[in-house]
Design a protein around this motif. Structure first.
Motif, mmCIF file in Angstrom:
data_model
loop_
_atom_site.group_PDB
_atom_site.id
_atom_site.type_symbol
_atom_site.label_atom_id
_atom_site.label_comp_id
_atom_site.label_asym_id
_atom_site.label_seq_id
_atom_site.Cartn_x
_atom_site.Cartn_y
_atom_site.Cartn_z
ATOM 1 N N THR A 13 3.102 29.144 -21.065
ATOM 2 C CA THR A 13 1.883 28.695 -20.397
ATOM 3 C C THR A 13 2.225 27.897 -19.140
ATOM 4 O OG1 THR A 13 1.679 26.674 -21.750
ATOM 5 C CG2 THR A 13 0.508 28.642 -22.522
ATOM 6 N N THR A 14 3.296 27.115 -19.196
ATOM 7 C CA THR A 14 3.713 26.361 -18.010
ATOM 8 C C THR A 14 4.208 27.300 -16.918
ATOM 9 O OG1 THR A 14 4.226 24.395 -19.322
ATOM 10 C CG2 THR A 14 5.289 24.571 -17.161
ATOM 11 N N ILE A 15 4.945 28.328 -17.287
ATOM 12 C CA ILE A 15 5.418 29.318 -16.314
ATOM 13 C C ILE A 15 4.224 30.035 -15.688
ATOM 14 C CG2 ILE A 15 6.687 31.500 -16.073
ATOM 15 C CD1 ILE A 15 8.470 28.971 -16.449
ATOM 16 N N LEU A 16 3.269 30.432 -16.509
ATOM 17 C CA LEU A 16 2.065 31.095 -16.000
ATOM 18 C C LEU A 16 1.360 30.192 -14.989
ATOM 19 C CD1 LEU A 16 0.094 33.555 -16.343
ATOM 20 C CD2 LEU A 16 -1.099 32.139 -18.025
ATOM 21 N N ALA A 17 1.214 28.919 -15.339
ATOM 22 C CA ALA A 17 0.509 27.974 -14.475
ATOM 23 C C ALA A 17 1.310 27.583 -13.236
ATOM 24 C CB ALA A 17 0.152 26.721 -15.265
ATOM 25 N N SER A 18 2.611 27.774 -13.278
ATOM 26 C CA SER A 18 3.447 27.380 -12.151
ATOM 27 C C SER A 18 3.697 28.508 -11.165
ATOM 28 C CB SER A 18 4.801 26.873 -12.670
ATOM 29 O OG SER A 18 4.601 25.778 -13.526
#
Length: 177
Positions: A66-71
């Motif tokens: 989720t952090t990769i998606l958001a970043s």
């Protein structure tokens, strides 16, 4: 490096980089991050070191995805939406979405983090006890994760976007002849 490479390949082939960048960055980053978390849980967890439950590793992988998606993937979509729906200029929309999106995602990903740690540290507790643990640790952990993510993926993402843009401009001006 992975996200930049995938974005460059997709730009040159006129293909959307949304899914390839998310998948490629997740494979590279999530694998290393889960291994790091496994080591930290063993070093700093409660009781004697023991094997990391698969469910904890899966929760860490979901948290990091989720952090990769958001970043790497969502900021561009959010920027486009800000430009079209709210008439914000491209530069402001790009920078705002890159600074805010990875940080805001921590609101959703922190419970995954806490749940994964709690499964490792306290394997035999009730759902109520686990929920209470997550509630008690949520705010301070979310703030800590936000303050770690902001410089790395927020500011780092803005700087990366600027360097890519300027680098592409210089390369095109050198090789346009």
């Amino acid at each position: 490096i992975v996200a930049n490479s995938i974005e460059a390949i997709c730009e040159r082939s006129s293909t959307s980089s949304f899914y390839p960048k998310f998948i490629g960055s997740s494979i590279a980053n999530v694998t290393l991050s889960v291994l790091k978390d496994k080591a930290f849980a063993r070093m700093f967890g409660q009781g004697d070191p023991r094997p990391m439950p698969t469910s904890s590793m899966a929760l860490f992988a979901m948290r990091d995805s989720t952090t990769i998606l958001a970043s790497f993937s969502l900021p561009n979509l959010i920027s486009i939406k800000l430009q079209s729906d709210y008439h914000i200029n491209k530069s402001t929309a790009d920078y705002s979405s890159q600074l805010i999106t990875p940080v805001a995602m921590q609101i959703l990903s922190t419970p995954l983090h806490l749940y994964g740690l709690d499964l490792y540290n306290r394997s035999n507790v009730s759902a109520i006890e686990r929920t209470n643990f997550i509630k008690n640790e949520y705010i301070k952990t979310t703030l800590a994760r936000m303050s770690r993510i902001f410089p790395a993926y927020g500011i780092g993402g803005v700087i990366n976007k600027y360097i890519r843009k300027e680098g592409n401009y210089k390369l095109k001006s050198l090789y346009a002849n």
